[in-house]
Design an enzyme around this catalytic site. Structure first.
Site, mmCIF file in Angstrom:
data_model
loop_
_atom_site.group_PDB
_atom_site.id
_atom_site.type_symbol
_atom_site.label_atom_id
_atom_site.label_comp_id
_atom_site.label_asym_id
_atom_site.label_seq_id
_atom_site.Cartn_x
_atom_site.Cartn_y
_atom_site.Cartn_z
ATOM 1 N N HIS A 205 0.865 -1.178 0.000
ATOM 2 C CA HIS A 205 0.000 0.000 0.000
ATOM 3 C C HIS A 205 0.912 1.242 0.000
ATOM 4 O O HIS A 205 2.021 1.192 0.535
ATOM 5 C CB HIS A 205 -0.826 -0.055 1.288
ATOM 6 C CG HIS A 205 -1.899 0.980 1.427
ATOM 7 N ND1 HIS A 205 -1.647 2.262 1.847
ATOM 8 C CD2 HIS A 205 -3.235 0.902 1.225
ATOM 9 C CE1 HIS A 205 -2.796 2.932 1.908
ATOM 10 N NE2 HIS A 205 -3.776 2.129 1.531
ATOM 11 N N ASP B 60 2.971 -4.612 7.955
ATOM 12 C CA ASP B 60 1.765 -3.815 7.834
ATOM 13 C C ASP B 60 0.597 -4.786 8.021
ATOM 14 O O ASP B 60 0.271 -5.559 7.123
ATOM 15 C CB ASP B 60 1.736 -3.155 6.452
ATOM 16 C CG ASP B 60 0.428 -2.426 6.189
ATOM 17 O OD1 ASP B 60 -0.488 -2.519 7.025
ATOM 18 O OD2 ASP B 60 0.334 -1.772 5.128
ATOM 19 N N GLN C 275 -4.649 -5.221 6.998
ATOM 20 C CA GLN C 275 -5.667 -6.105 6.441
ATOM 21 C C GLN C 275 -5.603 -7.486 7.077
ATOM 22 O O GLN C 275 -6.408 -8.350 6.744
ATOM 23 C CB GLN C 275 -5.484 -6.245 4.923
ATOM 24 C CG GLN C 275 -5.613 -4.954 4.164
ATOM 25 C CD GLN C 275 -7.022 -4.395 4.181
ATOM 26 O OE1 GLN C 275 -7.992 -5.086 4.488
ATOM 27 N NE2 GLN C 275 -7.147 -3.121 3.862
ATOM 28 N N LYS D 169 -10.376 -0.730 10.352
ATOM 29 C CA LYS D 169 -10.518 -1.897 9.469
ATOM 30 C C LYS D 169 -10.881 -3.144 10.268
ATOM 31 O O LYS D 169 -11.188 -4.178 9.686
ATOM 32 C CB LYS D 169 -9.219 -2.158 8.719
ATOM 33 C CG LYS D 169 -8.679 -0.911 8.058
ATOM 34 C CD LYS D 169 -8.316 -1.108 6.636
ATOM 35 C CE LYS D 169 -7.522 0.082 6.165
ATOM 36 N NZ LYS D 169 -7.913 0.500 4.832
ATOM 37 N N CYS E 79 -4.786 2.340 -3.748
ATOM 38 C CA CYS E 79 -3.580 2.897 -3.117
ATOM 39 C C CYS E 79 -2.396 1.962 -3.282
ATOM 40 O O CYS E 79 -1.559 1.841 -2.374
ATOM 41 C CB CYS E 79 -3.805 3.194 -1.636
ATOM 42 S SG CYS E 79 -5.063 4.404 -1.333
HETATM 43 C C1 LIG Z 1 -2.542 -2.736 3.611
HETATM 44 C C2 LIG Z 1 -2.833 -1.376 4.131
HETATM 45 N N1 LIG Z 1 -1.873 -0.679 4.722
HETATM 46 C C3 LIG Z 1 -2.080 0.553 5.218
HETATM 47 C C4 LIG Z 1 -3.296 1.172 5.095
HETATM 48 C C5 LIG Z 1 -3.449 2.550 5.629
HETATM 49 O O1 LIG Z 1 -4.360 2.577 6.681
HETATM 50 P P1 LIG Z 1 -4.866 3.938 7.285
HETATM 51 O O2 LIG Z 1 -5.340 4.757 6.139
HETATM 52 O O3 LIG Z 1 -5.976 3.531 8.204
HETATM 53 O O4 LIG Z 1 -3.719 4.554 8.018
HETATM 54 C C6 LIG Z 1 -4.331 0.490 4.479
HETATM 55 C C7 LIG Z 1 -5.649 1.124 4.341
HETATM 56 O O5 LIG Z 1 -6.126 1.483 3.303
HETATM 57 C C8 LIG Z 1 -4.099 -0.804 3.979
HETATM 58 O O6 LIG Z 1 -5.065 -1.485 3.378
#
Ligand SMILES: Cc1ncc(COP(=O)(O)O)c(C=O)c1O
Lengths: 423, 155
Positions: free
Chosen positions: A140, A217, A220, A243, A381
Site C-alpha cells: 500500500h 503492515d 488487512q 478496518k 492505493c
Molecule cells: C494494507 C494497508 N496498509 C495501510 C493502510 C493505511 O491505513 P490507514 O489509512 O488507516 O492509516 C491500508 C488502508 O487502506 C491498507 O489497506
C-alpha cells in the site's frame, strides 16, 4: 488452490457452524439495515473501512457519558477513571495480538502513522546512507512513501521483493535480496488489493538470520486472522482500528520493548515527558514516550471494545466463515463470462479483485452501486502493484464477518447486469 | 435502477467508449496537456493543432479510463474540430454546466446548439455526482492545452 482453502473452511465450519450465526451477527451492526436507493445495502468494501458493531458504538458513548476526562493528568476521580479505561484498552489490544507487554502497544492514528513513526524514529536513528530496506510489490502507498521520504533525507536504498502473476510473494527471490546492508524489511501481512497472505514467518526468520528487523503492515490481517506477536517474533507491527470494526482515528503500532527503548521520541509535547526545563527535557518510557499530546481517548476505548467483540465471536469462527465466503465468491465471480479474478495466491484473505473484459472498473462500481452493492474500484492505493500486473484499475469486493452467501449472489447477479449494459 | 443506468450508459457512449474517435497522438502538436483523475487513475493526453486564425485544425487524444471519460474525450474531439479557440472555451463552460446543472438549457448557452445537443448524451452523469469528473476530464485537459500545457488533475 481453491480446493484447499474451501476444505479448511469446511472443516472449521463443521466445528463452528453452531456458534457462528451470521444473521445474528448482522443484528450487531445497525448500518446493515440501511437501504441504498431502495435496495438493501450489500457492503463489500470492508477492506477500505469496516462497519461498527453496537458494542463499539456503545462503549464509546458510555465512556463519554460516564467517565470522560483527560488522561494521565488529573487528581480527580473522572481523570483517574478515564485513565484506567484508556490503559485497560491498551491491555485489551495487547491480549488481542498476544504481545508480551502492554508497554509494547503504542496508540497511533492508524497504520499510516504507525509506519511513519517507525520511519521517523527507529529508521532515522539507526539507518544511514547505503543501508537497505526491503519492501514488496504488494505494498500500500502508506508502506512505500514514508521510506521514500527517508530515502531522500538519508540516502538509504529501497529494494522491492517481487510477486508472481497470481500475487504470491516470492520467498526465494526475497531471500536473495537480503544482504549484510539490509537493516529493515517492511512488508504487508495481507495485501489490501489482492488478498494475498504473505509468508510472514519465513520472511521474519530469513530477515532475522540476515540481521535485519521486520515491520509488518497488519492493516488487512487483523480483521481476518488471529495474529500473535510472540509467536511471529516480529519487531514492529502496525494496524488501523477502523478496518477491524473499531473507530477511525485510532490504531496500534506494536514494537518490541527492547527496540522501543532505544528509539527517540516521535513528536514532542505533553504526555510524553518526565520533566521539562528550558535547558533540557527528559522523556517517559515507552509507550508514552511516543504518544505526545492528548490521545484519542474515546477511540482507544472503542478499539478495545472491537478487540473484545472479535475475540468473543472467535477468531477461528470468523476466519472459517470468511474463507467460505471467499471460496464461494471466487467460484461465482470467475464463472461469469469475461470476468477474471486478479490475485489467485495460494493463501488469501476474503478479498476478491477482478476485471471484466471491455468494462472499466469504475463503470462496474457505478452500476453495482445502483444495485445497492458497495465495492471499491481503482488502484487501491497500490499503484506500483497495478503497474506490475499491467492494470490501471480493478474492482474489489472485500468481505467482512457480517457478509453472507446471499451478498455473493447479489454481487454475481449485478455483475450480469453490467454485462448486459455493456453487451 | 436500470433506467438511470441506461440513461448514463447510452448506446452513443458505449460506442465511443469502445471505439473512441481521433484516438491518436498528433505528430507535431502546438498544444498538448496531460490530464489525470487521481482518484481512479484515469489519464489522458490531449493534442491540438491550431491555425493562424485561431481555428482548431486538428484535435486528438490518447488515454486510459472508464467508458464515460473515453466517450467524453472522443465526443469532444469531434465537436471541436474546425471551431475557433474562443468558441471552444465557451463550449467548455457550457459542457460543465450541462454535466452539473439540472435546469441547464442549451438554447441559452451562447454556443452552437446542435453541437451541444450531441453532447447531451453525457448529461446522465448529473445523477452520478462522483462521475462528473470522468466526463469533464478531457475538457479540462483541452483547456489546459490551450492555455499552455502542463498537467491538470481533477482533484
Ligand atoms: C494494507 C494497508 N496498509 C495501510 C493502510 C493505511 O491505513 P490507514 O489509512 O488507516 O492509516 C491500508 C488502508 O487502506 C491498507 O489497506
Amino acid at each position: 488452490m481453491l480446493a484447499s482453502t474451501s476444505r479448511t473452511a469446511m472443516n472449521d465450519e463443521g466445528r463452528h457452524s453452531v456458534s457462528f450465526d451470521v444473521h445474528r451477527v448482522r443484528d450487531d451492526f445497525p448500518i446493515l439495515k440501511r437501504r441504498i436507493r431502495g435496495r438493501p445495502l450489500v457492503y463489500l468494501d470492508s477492506a477500505a473501512s469496516a462497519q461498527k458493531p453496537k458494542a463499539v458504538l456503545d462503549a464509546m458513548q458510555v465512556a463519554q457519558e460516564t467517565i470522560y476526562a483527560n488522561v494521565h493528568r488529573g487528581v480527580h476521580t473522572l481523570s483517574q477513571e478515564a485513565t484506567d479505561a484508556f490503559e485497560a484498552a491498551r491491555e485489551k489490544l495487547r491480549a488481542f495480538i498476544n504481545a508480551a507487554s502492554a508497554d509494547e502497544i503504542i496508540f497511533v492514528r492508524g497504520a499510516t502513522e504507525g509506519i511513519n513513526l517507525v520511519a521517523a524514529t527507529y529508521a532515522r536513528k539507526f539507518l544511514s546512507a547505503g543501508d537497505e530496506i526491503i519492501l514488496s510489490e504488494l505494498e500500500h502507498h502508506s508502506n512505500i512513501v514514508p521510506w521514500q521520504l527517508l530515502q531522500a533525507e538519508k540516502g538509504i536504498v529501497i529494494k522491492v521483493a517481487p510477486i508472481d502473476d497470481d500475487g504470491n510473494f516470492l520467498l526465494p527471490a526475497f531471500e536473495r535480496l537480503l544482504s549484510p546492508r539490509t537493516r529493515l524489511v517492511a512488508v504487508t501481512h495481507v495485501s489490501n488489493a489482492l488478498g494475498t497472505v504473505t509468508p510472514v514467518r519465513a520472511i521474519i526468520e530469513a530477515a532475522h538470520r540476515a540481521g535485519a528487523k521486520v515491520l509488518l503492515d497488519g492493516c488487512q490481517a487483523v480483521p481476518h486472522l488471529a495474529v500473535d506477536m510472540q509467536a511471529l517474533d516480529v519487531d514492529f507491527y502496525a494496524f488501523s482500528g477502523h478496518k477491524m470494526y473499531g473507530p477511525t482515528g485510532i490504531g496500534v503500532l506494536y514494537g518490541k520493548k527492547e527496540l522501543l527503548a532505544t528509539m527517540p521520541p516521535y513528536q514532542g509535547g505533553g504526555e510524553m515527558i518526565s520533566t521539562v526545563t528550558f535547558a533540557k527535557s527528559t522523556f517517559k518510557e515507552p509507550p508514552h514516550r511516543f504518544e505526545a499530546g492528548t490521545p484519542a481517548i474515546v477511540e482507544a476505548i472503542g478499539l478495545g471494545a472491537a478487540a473484545d467483540y472479535l475475540t468473543a465471536l472467535g477468531r477461528e469462527a470468523v476466519r472459517a466463515h470468511e474463507q467460505a465466503l471467499l471460496a464461494y465468491a471466487s467460484q461465482r465471480v470467475s464463472a461469469l463470462p469475461g470476468l477474471q479474478i486478479v490475485g489467485r495466491a495460494a493463501e488469501k484473505a476474503a478479498i476478491v479483485s477482478f476485471v471484466m473484459e471491455g468494462v472499466h472498473a469504475h463503470d462496474i462500481g457505478t452500476i453495482l452501486d445502483r444495485a445497492g452493492i458497495a465495492v471499491r474500484a481503482g488502484h487501491h492505493c497500490a499503484q506500483p502493484l497495478m503497474e506490475r500486473l499491467g492494470l490501471a484499475a480493478t474492482a474489489r469486493a472485500s468481505f467482512g464477518l457480517y457478509n453472507t452467501m446471499e451478498d455473493v449472489d447479489a454481487l454475481a447477479d449485478a455483475l450480469k447486469i453490467v454485462r448486459e449494459i455493456f453487451a | 435502477m436500470l433506467d438511470e443506468l441506461r440513461e448514463l450508459y447510452q448506446e452513443v457512449i458505449l460506442d465511443h467508449g469502445r471505439s473512441p474517435r481521433n484516438f491518436r497522438r498528433l505528430a507535431d502538436p502546438a498544444h498538448h496537456a496531460h490530464g489525470q483523475n487521481p482518484m481512479c487513475g484515469d489519464t489522458l493526453d490531449v493534442y491540438l493543432k491550431l491555425g493562424a486564425d485561431g481555428t482548431i485544425e486538428d484535435v486528438a487524444f490518447e488515454g486510459k479510463g472508464c467508458a464515460i471519460s473515453m466517450a467524453s474525450a472522443s465526443l469532444m474531439t469531434e465537436t471541436l474540430k474546425g471551431r475557433q479557440i474562443t468558441e471552444a472555451e465557451r463550449m467548455f463552460d457550457a459542457f460543465h454546466r450541462l454535466c452539473t446543472e439540472e435546469s441547464f438549457d442549451a438554447a441559452t448557452a451562447g454556443v452552437d446548439e446542435d453541437a451541444l445537443e450531441r453532447l447531451q448524451v453525457l448529461a446522465g452523469v448529473r445523477a452520478f455526482p462522483v462521475r462528473v469528473k470522468c466526463a469533464t476530464l478531457a475538457w479540462h485537459t483541452m483547456k489546459a492545452a490551450l492555455e499552455g500545457g502542463a498537467t491538470v488533475t481533477t482533484e
